[in-house]
Design an enzyme around this catalytic site. Structure first.
Site, PDB file in Angstrom:
ATOM      1  N   ASP A   1       9.855   6.776  13.842  1.00 17.15           N
ATOM      2  CA  ASP A   1       9.881   5.572  14.662  1.00 17.15           C
ATOM      3  C   ASP A   1      11.297   5.111  14.990  1.00 17.15           C
ATOM      4  O   ASP A   1      11.570   4.625  16.094  1.00 17.15           O
ATOM      5  CB  ASP A   1       9.104   4.445  13.964  1.00 17.15           C
ATOM      6  CG  ASP A   1       7.600   4.709  13.985  1.00 17.15           C
ATOM      7  OD1 ASP A   1       7.203   5.832  14.378  1.00 17.15           O
ATOM      8  OD2 ASP A   1       6.837   3.805  13.617  1.00 17.15           O
TER       9      ASP A   1
ATOM     10  N   ASN B   1       4.866   7.089  18.753  1.00 16.72           N
ATOM     11  CA  ASN B   1       3.804   6.191  18.295  1.00 16.72           C
ATOM     12  C   ASN B   1       4.422   4.957  17.637  1.00 16.72           C
ATOM     13  O   ASN B   1       3.870   4.379  16.727  1.00 16.72           O
ATOM     14  CB  ASN B   1       2.904   6.941  17.301  1.00 16.72           C
ATOM     15  CG  ASN B   1       1.571   6.226  17.115  1.00 16.72           C
ATOM     16  OD1 ASN B   1       1.243   5.299  17.856  1.00 16.72           O
ATOM     17  ND2 ASN B   1       0.809   6.648  16.107  1.00 16.72           N
TER      18      ASN B   1
ATOM     19  N   GLY C   1       5.146   1.406  17.552  1.00 17.68           N
ATOM     20  CA  GLY C   1       4.852   0.069  18.051  1.00 17.68           C
ATOM     21  C   GLY C   1       6.080  -0.823  17.981  1.00 17.68           C
ATOM     22  O   GLY C   1       6.310  -1.667  18.844  1.00 17.68           O
TER      23      GLY C   1
ATOM     24  N   GLN D   1       3.506  -8.875  16.677  1.00 16.33           N
ATOM     25  CA  GLN D   1       4.567  -8.130  17.363  1.00 16.33           C
ATOM     26  C   GLN D   1       4.804  -8.614  18.790  1.00 16.33           C
ATOM     27  O   GLN D   1       5.890  -8.436  19.333  1.00 16.33           O
ATOM     28  CB  GLN D   1       4.233  -6.636  17.381  1.00 16.33           C
ATOM     29  CG  GLN D   1       4.439  -5.999  16.017  1.00 16.33           C
ATOM     30  CD  GLN D   1       4.443  -4.473  16.117  1.00 16.33           C
ATOM     31  OE1 GLN D   1       4.808  -3.907  17.125  1.00 16.33           O
ATOM     32  NE2 GLN D   1       4.024  -3.835  15.045  1.00 16.33           N
TER      33      GLN D   1
ATOM     34  N   ASP E   1       0.224  -6.196  -0.285  1.00 16.44           N
ATOM     35  CA  ASP E   1       0.545  -4.798  -0.592  1.00 16.44           C
ATOM     36  C   ASP E   1       1.122  -4.659  -1.997  1.00 16.44           C
ATOM     37  O   ASP E   1       0.710  -3.817  -2.795  1.00 16.44           O
ATOM     38  CB  ASP E   1       1.549  -4.237   0.420  1.00 16.44           C
ATOM     39  CG  ASP E   1       0.884  -3.965   1.761  1.00 16.44           C
ATOM     40  OD1 ASP E   1      -0.346  -4.111   1.844  1.00 16.44           O
ATOM     41  OD2 ASP E   1       1.603  -3.609   2.708  1.00 16.44           O
TER      42      ASP E   1
ATOM     43  N   GLU F   1      -5.575   1.106   4.300  1.00 19.47           N
ATOM     44  CA  GLU F   1      -5.686   2.563   4.398  1.00 19.47           C
ATOM     45  C   GLU F   1      -7.028   3.054   3.860  1.00 19.47           C
ATOM     46  O   GLU F   1      -7.589   4.038   4.305  1.00 19.47           O
ATOM     47  CB  GLU F   1      -4.544   3.237   3.634  1.00 19.47           C
ATOM     48  CG  GLU F   1      -3.233   3.327   4.394  1.00 19.47           C
ATOM     49  CD  GLU F   1      -2.442   2.043   4.415  1.00 19.47           C
ATOM     50  OE1 GLU F   1      -3.001   0.963   4.084  1.00 19.47           O
ATOM     51  OE2 GLU F   1      -1.255   2.101   4.792  1.00 19.47           O
TER      52      GLU F   1
ATOM     53  N   HIS G   1      -0.809   5.782   0.369  1.00 22.25           N
ATOM     54  CA  HIS G   1       0.491   5.904  -0.298  1.00 22.25           C
ATOM     55  C   HIS G   1       0.656   4.942  -1.471  1.00 22.25           C
ATOM     56  O   HIS G   1       1.211   5.297  -2.513  1.00 22.25           O
ATOM     57  CB  HIS G   1       1.618   5.696   0.720  1.00 22.25           C
ATOM     58  CG  HIS G   1       1.501   4.434   1.528  1.00 22.25           C
ATOM     59  ND1 HIS G   1       2.549   3.617   1.815  1.00 22.25           N
ATOM     60  CD2 HIS G   1       0.417   3.829   2.092  1.00 22.25           C
ATOM     61  CE1 HIS G   1       2.143   2.596   2.537  1.00 22.25           C
ATOM     62  NE2 HIS G   1       0.855   2.693   2.708  1.00 22.25           N
TER      63      HIS G   1
END
Ligand code: DC
Length: 676
Positions: free
Chosen positions: A52, A95, A97, A181, A327, A355, A402
């Site tokens: 990214d 990809n 964003g 965003q 998270d 996820e 992850h």
């Protein structure tokens, strides 16, 4: 990062090392854009190197920004000062964003007011990610945006080459309940055109507020101080002007820090030092350290680092609303295994839509370790195993998530000193490709717990190639113990000390050679071997060096001198050791021992083609004779003679290709459960 079915983390005794975390993706791309828009040059340090950020850098170059890189994590960007240097270009944004949204906003405003025209596109998945709310806001203020595909999605054309006047007098409405965003994109772009105060009104309840905080704080670092009324209205002061701060450090990812904060709290007396993120971090997940401190972590730090060690022990059980750190709270769930009672993490319904369904996944995996877990609709209660003997170990499933892989590695600190197997460990690459390397570098396993695969066998049986292949597949280190004996021979020669059999038979002389072996300054770097500063990679591979090695290796004091050196190669996550006595003498506890053979004729042929391919002259029959002489000496010597360990698996690879033998050894290894 190696792709393997599982990784066994050996039980961790202490954690006192230092780690430097990878940069945050969201901060990296915001900083790059701000550096490109502002006046002046910006040195960007600690940038995340990822797909990214790569597309963002490429886009900036296409736009005429001067971008120079002096390393993967450092770039210097000379800003455009809000002026277009190229009037038209096509930008491919993959990809990302975090590149698509802010660039769309900034380029629409610049192109519409300066007469440019740009196309932005990405991978097919990017063309399914909505951008309509941002486009609506840009059009409402007079920006020119044309759909080139499905309306509301990239690809888009920004500007039409003509000059347009923007209407910035009225408040600009933007939806805040789909993605934060869009607001971030407007906040980053509007200072370019804000002659008078510009007001943005958020429509709907703003989500992901911590990310807007990041945007506001970065804007301030580039000289633009946005006024915020609740989370409803944002005002960019008139005559705002982007000014480079000169130098900026990208903060490391605060969620990634949580594993090392926990590591320090669980197993460190001197402190685990975490570089890249500090107490004043602008990321929401930094508040994880407050939660960790509640449980007993001793956390200190500065602007750009944290140091964490054990405070209260056992940890204190907590009951906490974790909505602000969803998270990082997963790490708390694993810390709860080490607490003095039941820990309850509340308000974490969002775990179900990440996820994987993280609530169910965490409950399932924690239970495997012996915890009692209550899984609520939006909470998790974890009661640790009652005592050390109640801890279990089991392969942890990671669900392509992850964070599950990373947080469960912390179970390796269990009081029962159990290893922990992490299935599909490569899923960590999403945010932290080198996570396990960092974990192993900062920790010391309990003595004798690092998994070792021994591959012994006669000369030229293909041990080296097989061992290297297995080591590479598993991400393990490789010990070529034959090279150590070869080095002893070469080092003795360099020091003018004879390695003739008759001389070695003299005890004094044997001791002199052993002293050389004990003092060798050996360094293995990639595929080179150094003795002191001398590169001896070729010198140790000659036939003469092989014969010399065979002679010195029959000397007991030499073998003794190399013992400790060989043990030191056993580092987490594991070691593949090849030689003659790896399984019998050096690593007798190794869970897998392979004894590799091939017929003498076949081995001589292999050695022959090896030498010829390197341009070294050779004769097949003399190679065969040498090889038989060495076999005889290695097998008949009094000390550590070449023979299979009692529990070794025999592998005759006379008629087997190398890939086949690697796969076979790997399949034997997969069948082994972690040693407990
Ligand atoms: O595997 P190699 O050909 O590089 O080994 C060189 C010599 O070193 C071999 O003849 C025997 C000796 N050796 C040993 O005695 N013990 C080991 N573990 C490895 C090698």
């Amino acid at each position: 990062m190696f792709k393997q079915a599982f990784l066994d983390v050996p039980p961790i005794a202490t954690a006192d090392g230092a780690v430097t975390l990878p940069g945050s993706k969201s901060i990296s791309n915001r900083v790059l854009l701000l550096a490109a828009l502002c006046d002046g040059a910006t040195e960007v340090h600690d940038l995340l190197a990822s797909d990214d950020t790569h597309v963002m850098l490429e886009a900036l170059k296409v736009l005429g920004c001067e971008v120079t890189s002096t390393g993967v994590n450092h770039v210097r960007v000379v800003g455009l000062n809000g002026r277009l240097r190229t009037q038209s270009a096509a930008l491919f944004l993959g990809n990302a964003g975090t590149a698509m949204r802010p660039l769309t906003a900034a380029l629409t405003l610049m192109a519409s007011t300066q007469g440019g025209s740009f196309e932005v596109s990405g991978v097919p998945r990017m063309h399914e990610r909505p951008i309509g709310d941002l486009v609506d806001a840009l059009r409402a203020l007079g920006g020119i945006v044309t759909d080139l595909g499905q309306p509301g999605y990239p690809p888009l054309r920004l500007g039409d080459g003509a000059l347009h006047t923007l209407n910035l007098k009225d408040p600009i409405p933007v939806r805040g309940d789909v993605s934060s965003q869009f607001l971030t994109a407007l906040l980053l772009a509007l200072p370019l055109v804000a002659k008078d105060d510009v007001v943005i009104d958020v429509v709907g309840e703003l989500i992901s507020k911590p990310y807007i905080e990041i945007t506001l704080k970065l804007l301030a670092q580039f000289g633009v101080h946005v006024k915020r009324d609740e989370w409803k209205r944002f005002t960019i002061p008139g005559s705002s002007r982007y000014q480079s701060p000169g130098k900026i450090h990208v903060e490391a990812d605060a969620s990634s820090a949580s594993y090392f904060v926990a590591l320090g709290a669980l197993g460190s007396t001197d402190g685990v030092r975490i570089n890249g993120v500090g107490l004043q971090s602008i990321q929401g997940d930094i508040r994880f350290i407050e939660a960790a401190a509640l449980m007993g972590a001793d956390v200190t730090g500065g602007d750009n680092h944290l140091t964490v060690k054990r405070g209260a022990w056992p940890l204190k059980a907590i009951d906490l609303d974790c909505n602000h750190i969803p998270d990082a709270a997963m790490t708390l769930a694993v810390m709860a295994l080490y607490a003095n009672g039941t820990t309850t993490l509340r308000n974490i319904a969002s775990w179900r839509v990440k996820e994987t369904d993280r609530l169910t996944a965490m409950a399932t995996e924690l239970r495997k370790l012996g915890a009692t877990v209550e899984e609520g609709a939006d909470y998790l209660s974890v009661t640790p195993p009652a005592q050390s003997a109640d801890w279990r170990t089991a392969p942890i499933d990671t669900y392509d998530d992850h964070r599950i892989a990373m947080c469960f590695s912390l179970a390796a600190l269990s009081p029962a000193k159990l290893p922990i197997r992490i299935n599909e460990p490569h899923c960590v690459a999403k945010t932290y490709p080198d996570y396990f390397e960092a974990l192993f570098s900062a920790t010391t396993p309990h003595a004798g717990t690092v998994p070792v695969i021994c591959i012994d066998g006669p000369t030229a049986s293909g041990k080296g190639t097989l061992s290297q292949g297995v080591a590479k597949a598993l991400g393990y280190a490789w010990l070529d113990s034959g090279a150590l004996y070869r080095l002893v021979g070469v080092a003795a020669e360099m020091a003018g000390v004879s390695t003739h059999t008759d001389d070695l038979a003299q005890p004094d002389h044997a001791q002199r050679v052993a002293a050389i072996a004990a003092d060798m300054a050996v360094r293995f770097e990639e595929d080179r071997v150094y003795l002191g500063e001398t590169d001896v990679s070729e010198a140790i591979r000659t036939e003469a060096a092989g014969m010399g090695a065979s002679r010195v290796s029959a000397v007991a004091p030499v073998r003794q001198a190399l013992l400790e050196l060989q043990h030191r190669f056993a580092k987490a996550p594991g070691l593949v050791a090849d030689g003659r006595d790896m399984g019998t003498v050096i690593f007798p506890q190794a869970p897998l021992k392979v004894f590799l053979t091939a017929s003498a004729q076949k081995r001589a042929e292999r050695r022959y083609s090896q030498l010829i391919s390197k341009g070294i002259p050779a004769k097949l029959d003399s190679l065969l004779a040498d090889l038989q002489e060495r076999d005889a000496r290695d097998t008949n010597r009094a000390h550590a003679p070449l023979k299979p360990a009692e529990d070794a698996v025999l592998l005759d690879n006379t008629d087997m290709g190398i890939d086949e033998s690697i796969q076979l050894v790997l399949s034997w290894w997969q069948g082994k459960q972690p040693k407990t």
